[in-house]
Write an enzyme that holds these catalytic residues in place. Structure first.
Site, short mmCIF file in Angstrom:
data_model
loop_
_atom_site.label_atom_id
_atom_site.label_comp_id
_atom_site.label_asym_id
_atom_site.label_seq_id
_atom_site.Cartn_x
_atom_site.Cartn_y
_atom_site.Cartn_z
N ASP A 105 95.32 37.66 72.61
CA ASP A 105 94.14 36.84 72.80
C ASP A 105 93.18 37.58 73.73
OD1 ASP A 105 92.22 34.93 73.52
OD2 ASP A 105 93.69 33.29 73.55
N HIS A 106 92.04 38.03 73.20
CA HIS A 106 91.07 38.79 73.99
C HIS A 106 90.45 37.96 75.11
CE1 HIS A 106 90.61 42.74 72.10
NE2 HIS A 106 90.98 42.14 70.98
N ARG A 107 90.61 36.66 75.08
CA ARG A 107 90.09 35.83 76.17
C ARG A 107 90.97 35.95 77.41
NH1 ARG A 107 90.08 30.34 72.95
NH2 ARG A 107 92.07 31.29 72.48
N VAL A 108 92.19 36.43 77.23
CA VAL A 108 93.16 36.51 78.32
C VAL A 108 93.52 37.95 78.66
CG1 VAL A 108 95.44 35.75 79.09
CG2 VAL A 108 94.12 34.30 77.56
#
Length: 129
Positions: A105-108
């Site tokens: 997950d690129h958000r994390v």
């Protein structure tokens, strides 16, 4: 850890992996696999994963397009181990090769962190074989 059980996939959570020794991890995996197959695993052991391991290679695939299901941050897929010609010590050699897939997950996690994690995983697997 994803378990292909009769009636569908069950994904129990093996907790505190970094704090456990190899024997304890093996015992935990064996217990969870047995409980998942018997469909007796408690619901609280199916929640709260950070990283999932999908061993689809047991069935026969090499690579996969994996999907991260929040709140998880990543999923690692292990394909089927095959004998392949590779370079070992600057010479061609037939070696066992484990294909790995990583989705995150690129958000994390950013791409650099994910790549360094995959390199560390590879080195650890090579060291243990």
């Amino acid at each position: 850890m994803a378990v292909d059980a009769e009636g569908g996939l069950i994904v129990p959570v093996l907790r505190n992996v970094g704090e456990r020794d190899v024997r304890d991890l093996r015992a935990g995996l064996d217990r969870m696999r047995a409980e998942a197959a018997a469909r007796s695993i408690p619901p609280e052991e199916l929640r709260g994963a950070t990283i999932t391991l999908s061993n689809f290679g047991m069935i026969g695939g090499r690579f996969a397009s994996l999907v991260v299901v929040p709140p998880q941050v990543a999923i690692i897929g292990a394909g089927r181990i095959d004998q392949r010609v590779t370079v070992h010590e600057d010479q061609p050699a037939v070696r066992a090769v484990l294909p790995l897939s990583l989705t995150f997950d690129h958000r994390v996690v950013n791409g650099g962190e994910a790549a360094r994690f995959l390199v560390a995983l590879k080195l650890d697997l090579e060291r243990s074989s």
